[in-house]
Design a protein around this motif. Structure first.
Motif, PDB file in Angstrom:
ATOM      1  N   ALA A  11       0.812  -1.220   0.000  1.00  0.00           N
ATOM      2  CA  ALA A  11       0.000   0.000   0.000  1.00  0.00           C
ATOM      3  C   ALA A  11       0.845   1.268   0.000  1.00  0.00           C
ATOM      4  CB  ALA A  11      -0.898   0.003   1.222  1.00  0.00           C
ATOM      5  N   ARG A  12       2.124   1.173  -0.031  1.00  0.00           N
ATOM      6  CA  ARG A  12       2.949   2.371   0.108  1.00  0.00           C
ATOM      7  C   ARG A  12       2.943   3.213  -1.174  1.00  0.00           C
ATOM      8  NH1 ARG A  12       8.751   1.621  -1.146  1.00  0.00           N
ATOM      9  NH2 ARG A  12       8.820   0.017  -2.731  1.00  0.00           N
ATOM     10  N   THR A  13       3.269   4.445  -0.973  1.00  0.00           N
ATOM     11  CA  THR A  13       3.382   5.339  -2.115  1.00  0.00           C
ATOM     12  C   THR A  13       4.754   5.992  -2.077  1.00  0.00           C
ATOM     13  OG1 THR A  13       2.491   7.163  -0.843  1.00  0.00           O
ATOM     14  CG2 THR A  13       0.928   5.905  -2.183  1.00  0.00           C
ATOM     15  N   VAL A  14       5.203   6.443  -3.207  1.00  0.00           N
ATOM     16  CA  VAL A  14       6.469   7.148  -3.270  1.00  0.00           C
ATOM     17  C   VAL A  14       6.198   8.580  -3.736  1.00  0.00           C
ATOM     18  CG1 VAL A  14       6.974   6.430  -5.654  1.00  0.00           C
ATOM     19  CG2 VAL A  14       8.829   7.119  -4.154  1.00  0.00           C
ATOM     20  N   ARG A  15       6.888   9.495  -3.104  1.00  0.00           N
ATOM     21  CA  ARG A  15       6.737  10.896  -3.495  1.00  0.00           C
ATOM     22  C   ARG A  15       7.941  11.296  -4.356  1.00  0.00           C
ATOM     23  NH1 ARG A  15       6.113  14.387   1.391  1.00  0.00           N
ATOM     24  NH2 ARG A  15       3.988  13.575   1.386  1.00  0.00           N
ATOM     25  N   LEU A  16       7.667  11.679  -5.587  1.00  0.00           N
ATOM     26  CA  LEU A  16       8.720  12.105  -6.513  1.00  0.00           C
ATOM     27  C   LEU A  16       8.705  13.624  -6.620  1.00  0.00           C
ATOM     28  CD1 LEU A  16       8.509   9.784  -9.657  1.00  0.00           C
ATOM     29  CD2 LEU A  16      10.262   9.762  -7.897  1.00  0.00           C
ATOM     30  N   ARG A  17       9.870  14.226  -6.533  1.00  0.00           N
ATOM     31  CA  ARG A  17       9.989  15.673  -6.710  1.00  0.00           C
ATOM     32  C   ARG A  17      10.875  15.876  -7.938  1.00  0.00           C
ATOM     33  NH1 ARG A  17      13.203  19.628  -3.890  1.00  0.00           N
ATOM     34  NH2 ARG A  17      12.100  21.614  -3.862  1.00  0.00           N
ATOM     35  N   GLY A  71      22.577   3.592 -20.847  1.00  0.00           N
ATOM     36  CA  GLY A  71      22.949   4.874 -20.248  1.00  0.00           C
ATOM     37  C   GLY A  71      22.010   6.015 -20.588  1.00  0.00           C
ATOM     38  N   SER A  72      20.935   5.746 -21.335  1.00  0.00           N
ATOM     39  CA  SER A  72      20.037   6.829 -21.778  1.00  0.00           C
ATOM     40  C   SER A  72      19.322   7.529 -20.630  1.00  0.00           C
ATOM     41  CB  SER A  72      18.970   6.270 -22.725  1.00  0.00           C
ATOM     42  OG  SER A  72      19.575   5.610 -23.796  1.00  0.00           O
ATOM     43  N   CYS A  73      19.031   6.803 -19.559  1.00  0.00           N
ATOM     44  CA  CYS A  73      18.161   7.357 -18.517  1.00  0.00           C
ATOM     45  C   CYS A  73      18.951   7.990 -17.367  1.00  0.00           C
ATOM     46  CB  CYS A  73      17.215   6.295 -17.985  1.00  0.00           C
ATOM     47  SG  CYS A  73      18.039   4.914 -17.178  1.00  0.00           S
ATOM     48  N   ALA A  74      20.218   8.361 -17.602  1.00  0.00           N
ATOM     49  CA  ALA A  74      21.019   8.973 -16.531  1.00  0.00           C
ATOM     50  C   ALA A  74      20.388  10.294 -16.094  1.00  0.00           C
ATOM     51  CB  ALA A  74      22.437   9.200 -17.004  1.00  0.00           C
ATOM     52  N   VAL A  75      20.205  10.436 -14.796  1.00  0.00           N
ATOM     53  CA  VAL A  75      19.653  11.652 -14.201  1.00  0.00           C
ATOM     54  C   VAL A  75      20.349  11.859 -12.856  1.00  0.00           C
ATOM     55  CG1 VAL A  75      17.347  11.651 -15.283  1.00  0.00           C
ATOM     56  CG2 VAL A  75      17.778  10.245 -13.245  1.00  0.00           C
ATOM     57  N   VAL A  76      19.977  12.926 -12.177  1.00  0.00           N
ATOM     58  CA  VAL A  76      20.509  13.169 -10.834  1.00  0.00           C
ATOM     59  C   VAL A  76      19.413  12.802  -9.830  1.00  0.00           C
ATOM     60  CG1 VAL A  76      21.463  14.876  -9.249  1.00  0.00           C
ATOM     61  CG2 VAL A  76      21.987  15.011 -11.698  1.00  0.00           C
ATOM     62  N   ILE A  77      19.681  11.769  -9.039  1.00  0.00           N
ATOM     63  CA  ILE A  77      18.679  11.267  -8.086  1.00  0.00           C
ATOM     64  C   ILE A  77      19.150  11.583  -6.673  1.00  0.00           C
ATOM     65  CG2 ILE A  77      17.484   9.210  -7.246  1.00  0.00           C
ATOM     66  CD1 ILE A  77      18.231   7.952 -10.054  1.00  0.00           C
ATOM     67  N   ASN A  78      18.358  12.327  -5.951  1.00  0.00           N
ATOM     68  CA  ASN A  78      18.736  12.767  -4.598  1.00  0.00           C
ATOM     69  C   ASN A  78      20.126  13.397  -4.577  1.00  0.00           C
ATOM     70  OD1 ASN A  78      16.302  11.949  -3.645  1.00  0.00           O
ATOM     71  ND2 ASN A  78      17.049  10.171  -2.509  1.00  0.00           N
ATOM     72  N   GLY A  86      18.262   1.871 -12.845  1.00  0.00           N
ATOM     73  CA  GLY A  86      19.021   1.057 -11.903  1.00  0.00           C
ATOM     74  C   GLY A  86      18.829   1.471 -10.456  1.00  0.00           C
ATOM     75  N   ALA A  87      18.173   2.599 -10.225  1.00  0.00           N
ATOM     76  CA  ALA A  87      17.987   3.089  -8.855  1.00  0.00           C
ATOM     77  C   ALA A  87      16.680   2.536  -8.295  1.00  0.00           C
ATOM     78  CB  ALA A  87      17.970   4.613  -8.851  1.00  0.00           C
ATOM     79  N   ARG A  88      16.789   1.687  -7.290  1.00  0.00           N
ATOM     80  CA  ARG A  88      15.602   1.085  -6.685  1.00  0.00           C
ATOM     81  C   ARG A  88      14.999   2.025  -5.649  1.00  0.00           C
ATOM     82  NH1 ARG A  88      15.864  -4.670  -6.621  1.00  0.00           N
ATOM     83  NH2 ARG A  88      16.223  -5.329  -8.758  1.00  0.00           N
ATOM     84  N   LEU A  89      13.692   2.170  -5.679  1.00  0.00           N
ATOM     85  CA  LEU A  89      13.019   3.016  -4.687  1.00  0.00           C
ATOM     86  C   LEU A  89      13.194   2.458  -3.279  1.00  0.00           C
ATOM     87  CD1 LEU A  89       9.738   3.814  -6.634  1.00  0.00           C
ATOM     88  CD2 LEU A  89      11.672   5.336  -6.231  1.00  0.00           C
ATOM     89  N   ASP A  90      13.370   1.143  -3.173  1.00  0.00           N
ATOM     90  CA  ASP A  90      13.587   0.530  -1.852  1.00  0.00           C
ATOM     91  C   ASP A  90      14.828   1.112  -1.170  1.00  0.00           C
ATOM     92  OD1 ASP A  90      11.495  -1.055  -2.536  1.00  0.00           O
ATOM     93  OD2 ASP A  90      12.715  -2.788  -3.096  1.00  0.00           O
ATOM     94  N   LEU A  92      15.870   4.223  -1.541  1.00  0.00           N
ATOM     95  CA  LEU A  92      15.801   5.682  -1.483  1.00  0.00           C
ATOM     96  C   LEU A  92      14.714   6.111  -0.507  1.00  0.00           C
ATOM     97  CD1 LEU A  92      15.993   6.245  -5.347  1.00  0.00           C
ATOM     98  CD2 LEU A  92      17.839   6.678  -3.722  1.00  0.00           C
ATOM     99  N   PRO A  93      15.065   6.329   0.738  1.00  0.00           N
ATOM    100  CA  PRO A  93      14.048   6.702   1.723  1.00  0.00           C
ATOM    101  C   PRO A  93      13.562   8.136   1.515  1.00  0.00           C
ATOM    102  CG  PRO A  93      16.224   6.764   2.701  1.00  0.00           C
ATOM    103  CD  PRO A  93      16.407   6.245   1.309  1.00  0.00           C
TER     104      PRO A  93
END
Lengths: 240, 279
Positions: A11-17, A71-78, A86-90, A92-93
């Motif tokens: 039931a969890r949700t993730v908040r993306l900014r 490598g197409s989806c490279a972004v800056v995460i946190n 490749g970045a798992r939401l699990d 990323l608190p």
């Protein structure tokens, strides 16, 4: 709560900014927040797709293989460069911030123009140039010649190192990926353009512009060490 | 070429490969390494009373002048790198280089004259006419140097005000990079003040005395301790950077960077003890 404590919580949700910019309309970037249901093992790219499909069809991002190979989806995460697939939401608190790569013009939202990155890449003549033999000589995998190059070969030109490098910001610097590629060719004993490449990388914007910060190695999704390639080139020029 | 062992090929330094960035690499590192040794000698002799008997004569004059020359050269090269990294365009970079060159030359003139005067044992007041002229020259040169340094600082601040991101915090290499630059700028600022205050000693001892007397042990000791810490950190980190270039290592920059901080703090502790004891 943007993120549940257990990865298995259905039931969890993730908040993306997400840092958004449409240069045809916006004068400044803006932050937009989304909340979307999170599945176990869901990646940041999956979450972006969920937003795109269910909430905001105008969100722009780039992707291709979805398996950390292109490598197409490279972004800056946190605040740190990485591949969205490749970045798992699990891992990323809290709220997950997603920004486009730095030092590159934004086309829209998370999509950047990679032209400056590849212009620097092209400047070091990134293709192998042999002596014209029909078959390039084979280097045995366990040979010193091969081992010196091996650890720098797997670059997928995602641009993460280019974005994380503080020296790239000033302009005119070739950047870690291009210099890493230059090293693989300069250290390749079969390539015949060694002298020309050495002059390129020893000149303005080359290896002596690197400040040994090491962000390139810290953020590389394939755990390559462009800094080490740069240092090896410098050591060679210094006679080390 | 394939017949040539790779290790031998790697050691072969390319012929005719002398570029401006390569020369700059040598210049900043050679001046830095020599400066570190001389600065520690200067600190030990002038501030902790080591080798008192050696603090006279032409050898000491030569030592101090070399220290001055190396310090100003290294500071100008280092600040030039910072300004060049931050400056928005070619015009700003040229302005930064010119300003730093002017500041360096002005401080070199002031410092050289002061060292020569002090070593000759000239006492202020023995030649009142020339003393007034000397004060005026020092004032003009000092103002020129400080104005030039202010131009460099303004170029840097203007770039930041335009929204240029400072960098990425949280990565060890980035922190070491920022700390090296921060200590370098702080030491360059201290150098600009120190050269002028020593120059005042032979020509305006009352001004020098007032400036020294204005500080108490409680205010001066922490400043002196920070200077020692900055010298040690900046010097050790500089040696780390040289070592990284000459002997590339794998996956160690972060640990080496953190180790440098610990080492610098540990080496500063004896100074702290001496300062607390009032030397």
């Amino acid at each position: 709560m943007s993120h549940a404590t257990s990865p298995a919580d259905p039931a969890r949700t993730v908040r993306l900014r997400v840092r958004r910019l449409d240069p045809s309309r916006d004068r400044r970037p803006r932050w937009q927040q989304y909340e979307t249901p999170a599945r176990p093992k869901m990646s940041v790219l999956d979450a972006l797709f969920a937003v795109l499909e269910q909430q905001d069809g105008s969100l722009a991002f780039r992707y291709s293989c979805r398996t950390q190979m292109c490598g197409s989806c490279a972004v800056v995460i946190n605040g740190r460069e990485g591949l969205a697939c490749g970045a798992r939401l699990d891992d990323l608190p809290g709220t997950v911030t997603v920004e486009p790569l730095r030092h590159l013009p934004v086309i829209k939202d998370l999509v950047v123009d990679m032209a400056p990155f590849f212009a620097a890449y092209a400047a070091i003549a990134p293709s192998f140039h042999g002596d014209g033999s029909a078959e390039p000589a084979v280097l045995p995998p366990a040979s010193g010649a091969r081992e010196a190059v091996d650890e720098h070969l797997m670059c997928i030109t995602c641009g993460a190192c280019y974005s994380a490098c503080p020296t790239v910001r000033r302009g005119g610097y070739l950047g870690p990926a291009a210099l890493n590629r230059a090293y693989t060719l300069i250290a390749d004993v079969r390539d015949i353009d060694t002298e020309e490449r050495l002059h390129t990388v020893a000149g303005a914007g080359g290896v002596f512009s690197c400040r040994n910060v090491g962000n390139c190695a810290a953020v590389c999704p394939l755990r390559l060490e462009p800094l080490r390639a740069i240092q090896r080139l410098r050591a060679r020029m210094l006679g080390g | 070429m394939l017949g040539q062992p790779y290790a031998a090929a790697r050691r072969t330094r390319p012929r005719g490969l002398v570029t401006a960035p390569l020369i700059e690499w040598y210049a900043i590192r050679l001046t830095g390494a020599m400066l570190f040794v001389l600065a520690l000698g200067h600190l030990g002799a002038m501030h902790y009373g080591a080798g008192v008997g050696l603090r006279a004569g032409p050898l000491w004059l030569g030592f101090e002048w070399l220290l001055l020359l190396l310090a100003l050269s290294h500071a100008a090269l280092g600040l030039h790198t910072i300004v060049r990294d931050a400056a928005a365009g070619a015009g700003a970079r040229l302005l930064g280089v010119a300003a730093l060159g002017a500041a360096g030359l002005a401080l070199l003139a002031i410092g050289s004259a002061a060292l020569l005067t002090l070593s000759l044992g000239t006492v202020a007041g023995s030649a009142p006419g020339s003393s007034d002229a000397a004060r005026a020259v020092i004032l003009v040169l000092s103002l020129a140097a400080y104005a030039a340094l202010a131009v460099s600082a303004a170029l840097f601040v203007a770039r930041l005000a335009q929204g240029a991101p400072l960098g990425r915090w949280g990565l060890a290499g980035q922190c070491a990079w920022a700390l090296h630059r921060a200590t370098g700028v702080a030491l360059a600022g201290f150098l600009a003040i120190h050269v002028v205050d020593v120059a005042l000693l032979p020509v305006a001892p009352e001004v020098f005395g007032r400036s020294v007397a204005s500080g108490t042990r409680l205010t001066l000791a922490p400043i002196e301790l920070l200077i020692v810490l900055a010298v040690l950190y900046h010097g050790l980190n500089g040696l780390r950077l040289i070592a990284m270039d000459l002997w590339p290592t794998r996956r160690l920059p972060g640990r080496l960077a953190a180790g440098t901080i610990v080492f610098a703090v540990a080496l500063t502790l004896p100074s702290a003890v001496l300062l607390l004891r009032g030397r």
